[in-house]
Design a protein around this motif. Sequence first.
Motif, PDB file in Angstrom:
ATOM      1  N   LEU A  40       4.261  -4.854   9.278  1.00  0.00           N
ATOM      2  CA  LEU A  40       4.944  -3.875   8.499  1.00  0.00           C
ATOM      3  C   LEU A  40       4.139  -3.147   7.315  1.00  0.00           C
ATOM      4  CD1 LEU A  40       7.929  -6.471   7.556  1.00  0.00           C
ATOM      5  CD2 LEU A  40       8.259  -4.150   8.477  1.00  0.00           C
ATOM      6  N   SER A  41       2.892  -3.688   7.143  1.00  0.00           N
ATOM      7  CA  SER A  41       1.957  -3.320   6.175  1.00  0.00           C
ATOM      8  C   SER A  41       1.134  -1.987   6.810  1.00  0.00           C
ATOM      9  CB  SER A  41       1.337  -4.549   5.499  1.00  0.00           C
ATOM     10  OG  SER A  41       1.898  -5.255   4.992  1.00  0.00           O
ATOM     11  N   GLY A  42       1.399  -1.674   8.103  1.00  0.00           N
ATOM     12  CA  GLY A  42       0.719  -0.732   8.718  1.00  0.00           C
ATOM     13  C   GLY A  42      -0.445  -1.423   9.446  1.00  0.00           C
ATOM     14  N   HIS A  43      -0.841  -2.590   9.430  1.00  0.00           N
ATOM     15  CA  HIS A  43      -2.188  -3.243  10.117  1.00  0.00           C
ATOM     16  C   HIS A  43      -1.750  -4.010  11.514  1.00  0.00           C
ATOM     17  CE1 HIS A  43      -4.462  -2.115   6.777  1.00  0.00           C
ATOM     18  NE2 HIS A  43      -3.640  -2.773   5.709  1.00  0.00           N
ATOM     19  N   ASP A  44      -1.431  -3.047  12.374  1.00  0.00           N
ATOM     20  CA  ASP A  44      -0.954  -3.511  13.613  1.00  0.00           C
ATOM     21  C   ASP A  44      -2.035  -4.418  14.230  1.00  0.00           C
ATOM     22  OD1 ASP A  44       1.527  -2.364  13.704  1.00  0.00           O
ATOM     23  OD2 ASP A  44       0.706  -0.517  14.152  1.00  0.00           O
ATOM     24  N   SER A  45      -3.334  -4.240  13.738  1.00  0.00           N
ATOM     25  CA  SER A  45      -4.360  -4.891  14.380  1.00  0.00           C
ATOM     26  C   SER A  45      -4.483  -6.455  14.165  1.00  0.00           C
ATOM     27  CB  SER A  45      -5.788  -4.445  13.732  1.00  0.00           C
ATOM     28  OG  SER A  45      -5.824  -4.428  12.419  1.00  0.00           O
ATOM     29  N   HIS A  46      -3.790  -6.791  12.867  1.00  0.00           N
ATOM     30  CA  HIS A  46      -3.496  -8.061  12.514  1.00  0.00           C
ATOM     31  C   HIS A  46      -2.084  -8.696  12.723  1.00  0.00           C
ATOM     32  CE1 HIS A  46      -7.339  -7.286  10.736  1.00  0.00           C
ATOM     33  NE2 HIS A  46      -7.718  -8.259  10.316  1.00  0.00           N
ATOM     34  N   MET A 314      -4.451   4.087  -5.233  1.00  0.00           N
ATOM     35  CA  MET A 314      -5.071   3.029  -5.317  1.00  0.00           C
ATOM     36  C   MET A 314      -4.857   2.027  -4.136  1.00  0.00           C
ATOM     37  SD  MET A 314      -6.242   3.117  -8.548  1.00  0.00           S
ATOM     38  CE  MET A 314      -6.358   4.996  -8.526  1.00  0.00           C
ATOM     39  N   ALA A 315      -5.791   1.169  -4.005  1.00  0.00           N
ATOM     40  CA  ALA A 315      -5.802   0.143  -2.963  1.00  0.00           C
ATOM     41  C   ALA A 315      -4.477  -0.730  -2.990  1.00  0.00           C
ATOM     42  CB  ALA A 315      -7.200  -0.792  -3.032  1.00  0.00           C
ATOM     43  N   GLY A 316      -3.893  -0.975  -1.869  1.00  0.00           N
ATOM     44  CA  GLY A 316      -2.623  -1.619  -1.776  1.00  0.00           C
ATOM     45  C   GLY A 316      -1.363  -0.539  -1.630  1.00  0.00           C
ATOM     46  N   GLU A 317      -1.391   0.520  -2.128  1.00  0.00           N
ATOM     47  CA  GLU A 317      -0.407   1.414  -2.132  1.00  0.00           C
ATOM     48  C   GLU A 317      -0.017   1.888  -0.721  1.00  0.00           C
ATOM     49  OE1 GLU A 317      -0.720   3.644  -6.444  1.00  0.00           O
ATOM     50  OE2 GLU A 317      -1.154   4.664  -4.809  1.00  0.00           O
ATOM     51  N   PRO A 318      -0.862   2.214   0.223  1.00  0.00           N
ATOM     52  CA  PRO A 318      -0.536   2.560   1.560  1.00  0.00           C
ATOM     53  C   PRO A 318       0.260   1.491   2.322  1.00  0.00           C
ATOM     54  CG  PRO A 318      -2.822   3.087   1.097  1.00  0.00           C
ATOM     55  CD  PRO A 318      -2.427   2.503  -0.033  1.00  0.00           C
ATOM     56  N   GLU A 319      -0.268   0.259   1.912  1.00  0.00           N
ATOM     57  CA  GLU A 319       0.376  -0.911   2.746  1.00  0.00           C
ATOM     58  C   GLU A 319       1.914  -0.908   2.107  1.00  0.00           C
ATOM     59  OE1 GLU A 319      -3.846  -1.641   3.159  1.00  0.00           O
ATOM     60  OE2 GLU A 319      -2.408  -0.920   1.510  1.00  0.00           O
ATOM     61  N   ARG A 320       2.064  -0.895   0.878  1.00  0.00           N
ATOM     62  CA  ARG A 320       3.527  -0.997   0.363  1.00  0.00           C
ATOM     63  C   ARG A 320       4.438   0.060   0.893  1.00  0.00           C
ATOM     64  NH1 ARG A 320       0.196  -2.973  -4.200  1.00  0.00           N
ATOM     65  NH2 ARG A 320       0.077  -0.966  -5.100  1.00  0.00           N
ATOM     66  N   ALA A 321       3.775   1.167   1.060  1.00  0.00           N
ATOM     67  CA  ALA A 321       4.624   2.388   1.383  1.00  0.00           C
ATOM     68  C   ALA A 321       4.884   2.297   2.837  1.00  0.00           C
ATOM     69  CB  ALA A 321       3.810   3.722   1.349  1.00  0.00           C
ATOM     70  N   ALA A 322       3.967   1.452   3.595  1.00  0.00           N
ATOM     71  CA  ALA A 322       4.234   1.168   5.154  1.00  0.00           C
ATOM     72  C   ALA A 322       5.334   0.283   5.365  1.00  0.00           C
ATOM     73  CB  ALA A 322       3.051   0.910   5.727  1.00  0.00           C
ATOM     74  N   ARG A 323       5.299  -0.763   4.604  1.00  0.00           N
ATOM     75  CA  ARG A 323       6.590  -1.793   4.236  1.00  0.00           C
ATOM     76  C   ARG A 323       7.891  -1.108   4.274  1.00  0.00           C
ATOM     77  NH1 ARG A 323       3.557  -6.039   0.676  1.00  0.00           N
ATOM     78  NH2 ARG A 323       1.657  -6.653   2.033  1.00  0.00           N
ATOM     79  N   LEU A 324       7.997  -0.151   3.330  1.00  0.00           N
ATOM     80  CA  LEU A 324       9.432   0.313   2.885  1.00  0.00           C
ATOM     81  C   LEU A 324       9.755   1.163   4.434  1.00  0.00           C
ATOM     82  CD1 LEU A 324       8.774   1.902  -0.683  1.00  0.00           C
ATOM     83  CD2 LEU A 324      10.329  -0.213   0.326  1.00  0.00           C
ATOM     84  N   GLN A 325       8.828   1.999   4.858  1.00  0.00           N
ATOM     85  CA  GLN A 325       9.210   2.818   6.026  1.00  0.00           C
ATOM     86  C   GLN A 325       9.430   2.223   7.314  1.00  0.00           C
ATOM     87  OE1 GLN A 325       6.505   3.790   8.577  1.00  0.00           O
ATOM     88  NE2 GLN A 325       8.488   4.467   9.769  1.00  0.00           N
ATOM     89  N   ARG A 326       8.647   0.930   7.484  1.00  0.00           N
ATOM     90  CA  ARG A 326       8.727   0.252   8.797  1.00  0.00           C
ATOM     91  C   ARG A 326       9.860  -0.793   8.727  1.00  0.00           C
ATOM     92  NH1 ARG A 326       2.994  -0.825  11.728  1.00  0.00           N
ATOM     93  NH2 ARG A 326       2.321   1.260  11.897  1.00  0.00           N
ATOM     94  N   THR A 327      10.333  -1.074   7.496  1.00  0.00           N
ATOM     95  CA  THR A 327      11.298  -1.875   7.152  1.00  0.00           C
ATOM     96  C   THR A 327      12.837  -1.113   7.656  1.00  0.00           C
ATOM     97  OG1 THR A 327      10.120  -3.398   5.536  1.00  0.00           O
ATOM     98  CG2 THR A 327      12.783  -3.353   5.711  1.00  0.00           C
ATOM     99  N   ARG A 328      12.880   0.148   7.329  1.00  0.00           N
ATOM    100  CA  ARG A 328      13.779   0.953   7.393  1.00  0.00           C
ATOM    101  C   ARG A 328      13.869   1.287   9.019  1.00  0.00           C
ATOM    102  NH1 ARG A 328      12.366   5.332   4.560  1.00  0.00           N
ATOM    103  NH2 ARG A 328      11.233   6.038   6.400  1.00  0.00           N
ATOM    104  N   ASP A 329      12.676   1.771   9.388  1.00  0.00           N
ATOM    105  CA  ASP A 329      12.750   2.509  10.870  1.00  0.00           C
ATOM    106  C   ASP A 329      12.062   1.422  11.853  1.00  0.00           C
ATOM    107  OD1 ASP A 329      13.355   4.791   9.299  1.00  0.00           O
ATOM    108  OD2 ASP A 329      11.229   5.385   9.339  1.00  0.00           O
TER     109      ASP A 329
END
Length: 354
Positions: A40-46, A314-329
């Motif tokens: 969800l955070s955009g880190h598919d590697s983990h 800022m560090a942390g913002e891309p992950e929070r944005a990814a969570r919103l998008q992937r939770t939805r889509d």
Amino acid sequence: MQKVLQAQELRAQVATVLIAAGSSPDEAVIVAANLVMANLSGHDSHGVGMLPRYVEAVLEGGLKPNTSVHTVLDIGSMLTLDGQRGYGQIVGEQAMALGIARAQMHGSCIMTLANAHHLGRIGHFAEMAVAQGLVSLHFVNVLSRPVVAPFGGADGRYGTNPCCIGVPLKGREPFLLDFATSRVAQGKMRVAHNEGRQVEPGTLIDEHGRPTTNPGVVVVPQSNGLFGALRAFGEHKGYGMAVACELLGGALTGSGTWHKPTDAAVRAIVNGMLTILIDPAKLGTQAVFEQEALAFIDWLRAGPVAPDFDAVQMAGEPERAARLQRTRDGIAIDAQTWRDMVAAGARVGVVLAG
């Protein structure tokens, strides 16, 4: 063709496999939730792509389900802990809960965690700390196949050795810096290889030490049986940070450092982590800390935005944005990763749906 699954469904399927591999239902739910949160955070590697390797590690005995963190030494504001090869998502959370309680009591805590299986996304542990108003610093080493070349070297000598720093910001989302000291995480190369993509120049060297854009050189053995290697970020500076993570996360914790030939057959991933937790309220600087931190963030954002950028982030913002998008889509999983997950489920008698 990739699959797209909603987070809830993916958590349930991963937990089912983990239970079949020996975990209690409670443990399986926590580990599955952690993996899916990484996706969800955009880190598919983990994320859930780690499931096949976890199953293999359990079957070979390098990962021990239903194992808790063990306290080796406790002197109040310092803790020495042993993960005993339990799931990193479990022993890591247990260790952080102990460290957070001590930092709240004493104002700070220095905590070492040795012998944890793969801890996953280290930012998760920093999020636990900043949620309690604490500053957290994490230095981690990785005992697995060495996949990163030292600066000036031509083969892999150590792991991706992540560093993470979490800083709470009053009334705002926290600053959360979480990065591998290699130019990219090893898991991102697995994802790229599974998707059939090349990667950016300057990221990799092949098994002969030559630059390449083929992620397969660090995923599967090459024609001579050797692997290529990732390169450190920031040349000698990132390499220096990686060595610091090995010395602090591996040597200082007692978890061990990497200094032996590669055994590609071993699937377990062992992490050591040094964590430093600080409570600004007990340091005596909280008021000025809160004021100055926000003033600096606002100063950064007030500047002009460079071409090809939408904003100063800022560090942390891309992950929070990814969570919103992937939770939805939903969460997209490439075809090869899904096949690997299905095969992992089959090894423990589970048929994944879809």
